[in-house]
Design an enzyme around this catalytic site. Structure first.
Site, PDB file in Angstrom:
ATOM      1  N   ARG A   1       0.901  -1.154   0.000  1.00  0.00           N
ATOM      2  CA  ARG A   1       0.000   0.000   0.000  1.00  0.00           C
ATOM      3  C   ARG A   1       0.940   1.204   0.000  1.00  0.00           C
ATOM      4  O   ARG A   1       1.867   1.272   0.795  1.00  0.00           O
ATOM      5  CB  ARG A   1      -0.870   0.003   1.258  1.00  0.00           C
ATOM      6  CG  ARG A   1      -1.712  -1.254   1.391  1.00  0.00           C
ATOM      7  CD  ARG A   1      -2.694  -1.133   2.537  1.00  0.00           C
ATOM      8  NE  ARG A   1      -3.104  -2.445   3.027  1.00  0.00           N
ATOM      9  CZ  ARG A   1      -3.986  -3.223   2.401  1.00  0.00           C
ATOM     10  NH1 ARG A   1      -4.536  -2.844   1.281  1.00  0.00           N
ATOM     11  NH2 ARG A   1      -4.308  -4.394   2.910  1.00  0.00           N
TER      12      ARG A   1
ATOM     13  N   SER B   1      -8.341 -10.452  -5.452  1.00  0.00           N
ATOM     14  CA  SER B   1      -8.803 -10.259  -4.075  1.00  0.00           C
ATOM     15  C   SER B   1      -9.507 -11.526  -3.626  1.00  0.00           C
ATOM     16  O   SER B   1     -10.239 -12.123  -4.408  1.00  0.00           O
ATOM     17  CB  SER B   1      -9.798  -9.092  -4.006  1.00  0.00           C
ATOM     18  OG  SER B   1     -10.445  -9.080  -2.755  1.00  0.00           O
TER      19      SER B   1
ATOM     20  N   ASP C   1     -11.825 -11.490  -1.539  1.00  0.00           N
ATOM     21  CA  ASP C   1     -13.138 -11.105  -1.018  1.00  0.00           C
ATOM     22  C   ASP C   1     -14.295 -11.265  -2.010  1.00  0.00           C
ATOM     23  O   ASP C   1     -15.445 -11.308  -1.605  1.00  0.00           O
ATOM     24  CB  ASP C   1     -13.116  -9.634  -0.554  1.00  0.00           C
ATOM     25  CG  ASP C   1     -12.089  -9.386   0.533  1.00  0.00           C
ATOM     26  OD1 ASP C   1     -11.659 -10.355   1.170  1.00  0.00           O
ATOM     27  OD2 ASP C   1     -11.718  -8.217   0.737  1.00  0.00           O
TER      28      ASP C   1
HETATM   29  O1  F6P Z   1      -9.121  -7.615   1.040  1.00  0.00           O
HETATM   30  C1  F6P Z   1      -8.528  -8.785   1.480  1.00  0.00           C
HETATM   31  C2  F6P Z   1      -8.478  -8.866   2.974  1.00  0.00           C
HETATM   32  O2  F6P Z   1      -7.863 -10.079   3.351  1.00  0.00           O
HETATM   33  C3  F6P Z   1      -9.826  -8.711   3.669  1.00  0.00           C
HETATM   34  O3  F6P Z   1     -10.593  -9.886   3.632  1.00  0.00           O
HETATM   35  C4  F6P Z   1      -9.409  -8.267   5.045  1.00  0.00           C
HETATM   36  O4  F6P Z   1     -10.395  -7.487   5.641  1.00  0.00           O
HETATM   37  C5  F6P Z   1      -8.178  -7.438   4.773  1.00  0.00           C
HETATM   38  O5  F6P Z   1      -7.697  -7.811   3.497  1.00  0.00           O
HETATM   39  C6  F6P Z   1      -7.068  -7.584   5.772  1.00  0.00           C
HETATM   40  O6  F6P Z   1      -6.083  -6.636   5.484  1.00  0.00           O
HETATM   41  P1  F6P Z   1      -4.566  -6.766   5.976  1.00  0.00           P
HETATM   42  O7  F6P Z   1      -3.935  -7.907   5.219  1.00  0.00           O
HETATM   43  O8  F6P Z   1      -3.965  -5.460   5.613  1.00  0.00           O
HETATM   44  O9  F6P Z   1      -4.586  -7.056   7.434  1.00  0.00           O
END
Ligand code: F6P
Length: 363
Positions: free
Chosen positions: A74, A150, A152
């Site tokens: 990011r 993704s 999701d």
């Molecule tokens: O978007 C993918 C995801 O794994 C979501 O399901 C979850 O809310 C988020 O990313 C977690 O983010 P991070 O890996 O930054 O903790």
């Protein structure tokens, strides 16, 4: 040949490597120069070793690997014009004006803004003496194509995002494992699954494992959810079932929009039914491990199609995202999908669940 670069951005997902591989190999096959950009937008801004030419062999032995071998991040720098100016210069110096971005809606929106701003960035680079008049003319248009990676499955415009199927495999393996121990001890398990604001993983996992109850954000729990839950659990026990499985999406909420956590559910089950209850939060296990056959093939098809779309792009064409429509890899206008995805988020925030579900579905 034309210069094309591929990068992965935002959260990783299984199958991204297959997409990168196909994109690179199709580019080489078509006589282009293919590049990797490592670490997402950050690598584009930083340049140097982050932007490397890829060859046929550099994408060997990655199709079966989870995550993204070229890294993802990011990036705050890309949100500033100064960062994007550096990124544009890094691309032009390598002869790159075709980009394939694999990521979620945020990453795709960023790419679209970059494309819109491109000519003003080139003007500034020329003024600063960083690029020549010839370079400005040769790379006048930035072409971009998106692919959605993704777990999701939260992106409008595609039936499946790259990674969702593998995440589901991971989840049901975990549920199956939990079921055997739950059976021994006649326990109730609450399993929290990922999905941010999307209940797709929870719903599919719950259905494919025969779970007793599912909490998802798109169908917020009713006021009497506690009673409904207990009734269902008791009904199953009375029918002879030795265990109960409850799936809760991480974004589960009630009708007031208040989050419902695994702990909230456990408290109800313990207080009202005195069942021996445990919580399992699956977390990033879901995003790891090898991609399923489906995600490998999906990544292959989308990667190849993305490169083809880029090669066919003209200065008039709108940027597209390669998506799955039924069983077809198709190209759909990127910004239409992004806007619809953002409209879903707004509908959810406005507690208009019906609209959110409608927008998520096919138009
Ligand atoms: O978007 C993918 C995801 O794994 C979501 O399901 C979850 O809310 C988020 O990313 C977690 O983010 P991070 O890996 O930054 O903790």
């Amino acid at each position: 040949g034309k210069g094309l670069a591929v990068f992965t951005s935002g959260g990783d997902s299984q199958g991204m490597n297959a997409a990168v591989r196909a994109c690179v190999r199709m580019a080489i096959y078509l006589g282009c120069k293919a590049y990797f950009i490592r670490e997402g937008y950050q690598g584009m801004v930083d340049g140097g070793d982050n932007i490397v030419e890829a060859n046929w062999a550099s994408v060997s032995s990655i199709i079966h690997r989870g995550g993204t071998v070229i890294g993802s991040a990011r990036c705050m720098d890309f949100k500033q014009r100064a960062g994007r100016l550096k990124a544009a210069n890094n691309l032009i110096q390598r002869g790159i004006s075709n980009l394939v971005v694999i990521g979620g809606d945020g990453s795709l929106t960023g790419a679209n803004l970059f494309r819109q701003e491109w000519s003003s960035l080139l003007d500034e680079l020329l003024k600063n003496g960083q690029i020549t008049e010839e370079q400005k003319t040769k790379y006048a248009v930035l072409h971009i194509v998106g692919m959605v990676g993704s777990i999701d499955n939260d992106f409008c415009g595609t039936d499946m995002t790259i990674g969702t199927d593998s995440a589901l495999h991971r989840i049901i393996e975990a549920i199956d494992a939990i079921v055997s121990t739950a059976y021994s001890h006649q326990r109730t398990f609450i399993m929290e699954v990922m999905g941010r604001h999307c209940g797709y993983l929870a719903l599919q996992a719950g259905m494919s494992s025969g779970s007793d109850y599912i909490f998802i954000p798109e169908d917020p729990a009713r006021e009497n959810w506690r009673e409904m839950l207990c009734e269902k659990l008791l009904q199953e026990r009375n029918a002879g079932q030795r265990l109960n499985i409850i799936i809760v999406a991480e974004g589960a909420i009630d009708r007031d929009g208040k989050p419902i956590s695994a702990e909230d559910i456990k408290k109800v089950v313990v207080d009202k039914l005195q069942q021996d209850t445990r919580i399992t939060v699956l977390g990033h296990v879901q995003r790891g491990g090898n991609p399923s056959a489906f995600d490998r093939v999906l990544g292959c098809r989308m990667g190849a199609e993305a490169t083809l779309a880029l090669m066919e792009a003209t200065s008039e064409s709108v940027p597209v995202v390669v998506s799955l429509d039924g069983n077809q890899a198709v190209r759909v206008p990127l910004m239409e999908c992004v806007e619809r995805t953002q409209a879903v988020a707004k509908a959810m925030a406005d507690k208009n669940w019906e609209l959110a579900v409608k927008l998520r579905g096919r138009s």
